[in-house]
Design a protein around this motif. Structure first.
Motif, PDB file in Angstrom:
ATOM      1  N   ALA A  21      -7.760  -6.801   1.508  1.00 39.97           N
ATOM      2  CA  ALA A  21      -7.700  -5.603   2.348  1.00 39.97           C
ATOM      3  C   ALA A  21      -6.250  -5.327   2.685  1.00 39.97           C
ATOM      4  CB  ALA A  21      -8.519  -5.791   3.626  1.00 39.97           C
ATOM      5  N   SER A  22      -5.958  -4.058   2.903  1.00 38.03           N
ATOM      6  CA  SER A  22      -4.598  -3.639   3.244  1.00 38.03           C
ATOM      7  C   SER A  22      -4.659  -2.724   4.463  1.00 38.03           C
ATOM      8  CB  SER A  22      -3.947  -2.889   2.082  1.00 38.03           C
ATOM      9  OG  SER A  22      -3.841  -3.709   0.940  1.00 38.03           O
ATOM     10  N   LEU A  23      -3.575  -2.718   5.208  1.00 40.30           N
ATOM     11  CA  LEU A  23      -3.387  -1.746   6.273  1.00 40.30           C
ATOM     12  C   LEU A  23      -2.191  -0.895   5.872  1.00 40.30           C
ATOM     13  CD1 LEU A  23      -3.977  -3.854   9.511  1.00 40.30           C
ATOM     14  CD2 LEU A  23      -5.541  -2.302   8.362  1.00 40.30           C
ATOM     15  N   GLY A  24      -2.460   0.378   5.564  1.00 37.27           N
ATOM     16  CA  GLY A  24      -1.423   1.193   4.967  1.00 37.27           C
ATOM     17  C   GLY A  24      -1.120   0.651   3.583  1.00 37.27           C
ATOM     18  N   SER A  25       0.136   0.403   3.315  1.00 41.93           N
ATOM     19  CA  SER A  25       0.523  -0.142   2.006  1.00 41.93           C
ATOM     20  C   SER A  25       0.708  -1.653   2.047  1.00 41.93           C
ATOM     21  CB  SER A  25       1.826   0.518   1.538  1.00 41.93           C
ATOM     22  OG  SER A  25       2.869   0.261   2.477  1.00 41.93           O
ATOM     23  N   ARG A  26       0.446  -2.266   3.192  1.00 39.76           N
ATOM     24  CA  ARG A  26       0.722  -3.693   3.339  1.00 39.76           C
ATOM     25  C   ARG A  26      -0.533  -4.525   3.113  1.00 39.76           C
ATOM     26  NH1 ARG A  26       1.225  -7.863   7.255  1.00 39.76           N
ATOM     27  NH2 ARG A  26       0.266  -6.614   8.901  1.00 39.76           N
ATOM     28  N   PRO A  27      -0.556  -5.388   2.106  1.00 38.01           N
ATOM     29  CA  PRO A  27      -1.698  -6.295   1.918  1.00 38.01           C
ATOM     30  C   PRO A  27      -1.821  -7.241   3.106  1.00 38.01           C
ATOM     31  CG  PRO A  27      -0.284  -6.247  -0.030  1.00 38.01           C
ATOM     32  CD  PRO A  27       0.475  -5.582   1.071  1.00 38.01           C
TER      33      PRO A  27
END
Length: 263
Positions: A21-27
């Protein structure tokens, strides 16, 4: 062997496999495997930013998986609809979000998934009163939640989840910012839930009064599982498996505890 709900006793209540899962582009989650079986009490541990809260939020559908699979009570997440079986206590927040409401009204909202047209029957009202008593807030039932302390707010949020009589209880840092007296009340409430066979997954920084209840600890680091087994004897960032001790230890460099979405 079947549980009371008809589920096979060896079938996981929660099954995450290869979950990313990612939040925005951050894994944030990087292919984690996690299975929680009926009646287990599992603690998710790890440093801030390790992905603990994101994992729980993925389980309740607040964060979509980008890969991997999730099933609840043996049902693929995309087909799961029986949310009344799950109680969720989010990270500490005000119990009514600033909206004027009494303690009883907030706790009663946790019962709505089991009602028809939002009308509380005798059994619903009894469940609400029982949940209030369990967290020692029955004496505050008619008090505005806006008049409560932080620890009392947390007790109300837990009572709201317990009012639905969940088979699975998910708690995201229930002890964060709560004094020892309130921690003991919450630990006693959780002990009662475990005694009736509930399955529990908790995000914690430290085990504290909950330590005797924990069957298993899953430690995350950088979105990966680095330990799945008995809880570490001394829990804290420095005691967690996988901690590399390369950061400075001076007090002014220590990472402060916080209750953001990515704890």
């Amino acid at each position: 062997m079947q549980t009371l709900s008809g589920q096979a006793a060896d079938q996981p209540v929660i099954s995450l496999r290869g979950a990313t899962a990612s939040l925005g582009s951050r894994p944030v989650l990087r292919g984690i495997d996690l299975a929680v079986r009926p009646g287990e009490v599992v603690a998710l541990l790890g440093a801030n930013g390790s992905g603990k809260s994101t994992a729980v939020r993925a389980i309740v559908g607040q964060v979509p998986l980008t890969d991997g699979s999730l099933s609840l009570f043996g049902t693929d997440f995309k087909r799961f609809r029986d949310w009344s079986r799950i109680g969720y206590v989010p990270q500490r927040t005000t119990a009514a979000g600033g909206v004027p409401a009494t303690v009883r009204e907030v706790v009663s909202s946790g019962r709505l998934s089991r009602t028809r047209f939002g009308l509380l029957r005798k059994a619903d009202k009894a469940a609400v009163e029982g949940a209030l008593a369990l967290v020692d807030m029955d004496g505050y039932a008619d008090v505005s939640v806006n008049a409560l302390s932080g620890g009392q707010h947390q007790r109300v949020l837990i009572a709201r989840a317990l009012a639905g009589e969940p088979e699975l209880l998910l708690m995201d840092e229930p002890m964060a910012g709560v004094d020892l007296a309130n921690q003991e009340v919450l630990a006693n409430a959780l002990r009662e839930q475990v005694a009736v066979g509930s399955t529990v997954l908790l995000v914690l920084h430290e085990l504290g009064p909950l330590e005797p209840l924990i069957d298993r600890a899953v430690v995350l680091r950088d979105g990966c599982v680095v330990h799945d087994g008995p809880p570490p004897e001394a829990v804290g960032q420095h005691a967690l498996p996988g901690h590399d001790h390369v950061h400075p230890h001076a007090a002014h460099d220590a990472e402060p505890l916080r209750t953001g979405l990515l704890s």
